[in-house]
Design a protein around this motif. Structure first.
Motif, short mmCIF file in Angstrom:
data_model
loop_
_atom_site.label_atom_id
_atom_site.label_comp_id
_atom_site.label_asym_id
_atom_site.label_seq_id
_atom_site.Cartn_x
_atom_site.Cartn_y
_atom_site.Cartn_z
N GLU A 186 0.88 -1.16 0.00
CA GLU A 186 0.00 0.00 0.00
C GLU A 186 0.92 1.22 0.00
N ALA A 187 0.68 2.14 -0.93
CA ALA A 187 1.59 3.28 -1.10
C ALA A 187 1.06 4.50 -0.35
N TRP A 188 1.80 4.93 0.69
CA TRP A 188 1.36 6.17 1.34
C TRP A 188 2.10 7.37 0.76
N SER A 189 1.48 8.54 0.91
CA SER A 189 1.94 9.76 0.21
C SER A 189 2.14 9.47 -1.28
N PRO A 190 1.11 8.92 -1.93
CA PRO A 190 1.29 8.49 -3.31
C PRO A 190 1.62 9.63 -4.27
N LEU A 191 1.22 10.86 -3.89
CA LEU A 191 1.50 12.00 -4.77
C LEU A 191 2.75 12.74 -4.30
N GLY A 192 3.48 12.16 -3.38
CA GLY A 192 4.66 12.84 -2.85
C GLY A 192 4.29 14.06 -2.03
N GLN A 193 3.13 13.99 -1.41
CA GLN A 193 2.61 15.09 -0.56
C GLN A 193 2.52 16.40 -1.34
N GLY A 194 2.07 16.30 -2.61
CA GLY A 194 1.85 17.52 -3.38
C GLY A 194 3.15 18.27 -3.68
N GLY A 195 4.27 17.56 -3.68
CA GLY A 195 5.57 18.19 -3.90
C GLY A 195 5.95 18.24 -5.37
N GLY A 196 7.24 18.12 -5.65
CA GLY A 196 7.77 18.35 -7.00
C GLY A 196 7.24 17.45 -8.09
N GLU A 197 6.79 16.26 -7.74
CA GLU A 197 6.35 15.33 -8.77
C GLU A 197 5.23 15.90 -9.65
#
Ligand code: A2P
Length: 281
Positions: A186-197
């Motif tokens: 299960e992937a947590w912070s899948p969006l990288g916490q709204g960071g550079g990605e």
């Protein structure tokens, strides 16, 4: 739109996509989860440590949805690893959620430098809580490869999941170990916490190509790799955007190009589980 269902190693099933409520303030949680239910989400990932289980419970109650259509996960708070406290904490979670049992209960952090390093006893306690019917499935979170090896060799019980930090800039090395044990990632912070990605040129180019947003491309990458994912947003329009990922797929080459964005340890945004030792007051 149909959310795929995956089979866990205990032969139960889990919706591959849901909503996470980490960092959703308790006062907003009922509204956020109610919005998510209206959008179509049926899987909610919360934790004792988030302090918002009661908000999830209120949304469940007012939704009118059948219990069988919902998938609810919570996690053991770091201060409750002793067997009696673990059991009492799960009973309190059930009360807050308004449920007879959760679908999945996780050890939130292994805390290898706390409790004399004895996370195996904690895992044994979760096995007992599952056998007592307080949770359908059990798993772990933030377990490193050696933590997994330790609990599996001591108990013979493989966690159903290992919930770990994973996003394009951090392709967590614990992912492979989890899969080798036959557990789902299960992937947590899948969006990288709204960071550079979300503004990475490789990702924005794929978004343009597919007529999707960067967040949707990242979520699709998780799904196409077979992981379970539950992005968090407090905004209804983003909850809807994040849910709209079941009408396209990435090619193998596109998945590979996203895999190549991994920055190793530099990409990690959260604590390193080997040294994380925080116990809330
Ligand atoms: P917000 O709650 O204000 O919408 P992660 O799940 O990786 O931890 O990321 C969550 C962060 O990403 C939150 O800050 C959330 O902000 C933001 N976020 C969630 N969905 C989207 C989206 N579709 N586009 C941009 N940012 C998003």
């Amino acid at each position: 739109m149909t959310v795929p269902t995956l089979t866990l190693n205990d032969q139960t099933t889990i919706p591959q996509f849901g909503v996470g409520v980490w960092q959703v303030p308790p006062t907003e949680t009922e509204r956020v989860v109610s919005d998510a239910f209206e959008v179509g989400y049926r899987h909610v990932d919360t934790a004792q440590m988030y302090g918002n289980e009661a908000g999830v419970g209120a949304a469940i109650k007012s939704s009118g949805l059948s219990r069988d259509d919902l998938y609810i996960t919570t996690k053991l708070n770091n201060g409750f690893h002793e067997p009696d406290r673990a059991r009492a904490s799960l009973e309190a979670s059930l009360e807050a959620l308004g449920l007879d049992r959760v679908d999945l209960f996780l050890i939130h952090w292994p805390l290898p430098t706390q409790y004399d390093g004895n996370y195996t006893r904690t895992w044994q306690t979760l096995i007992e809580l599952r056998d007592a019917g307080l949770t359908r499935s059990i798993g772990v979170s933030n377990f490193q490869p050696d933590h997994l090896d330790t609990i599996v060799s001591a108990t013979g019980v493989v966690p159903a999941v290992n919930q770990i930090e994973v996003h394009p800039y951090f392709d967590n090395p614990a992912r492979g170990a989890t899969q080798r044990h036959g557990a789902l990632v299960e992937a947590w912070s899948p969006l990288g916490q709204g960071g550079g990605e979300l503004t990475d040129p490789v990702i924005t180019a794929l978004a343009d190509k597919h007529g999707k947003t960067p967040a949707q491309v990242i979520l699709r990458w998780h799904l196409d790799r077979g992981d379970v994912v539950f992005p968090k947003s407090t905004h209804r329009e983003r909850l809807a955007e994040n849910f709209d990922v079941f009408d396209f797929a990435l090619s193998e080459d596109e998945v590979t190009s996203l895999n190549a964005l991994d920055k190793g340890e530099d990409g990690r945004t959260g604590p390193n589980p080997d040294v994380f030792d925080w116990i809330p007051a």
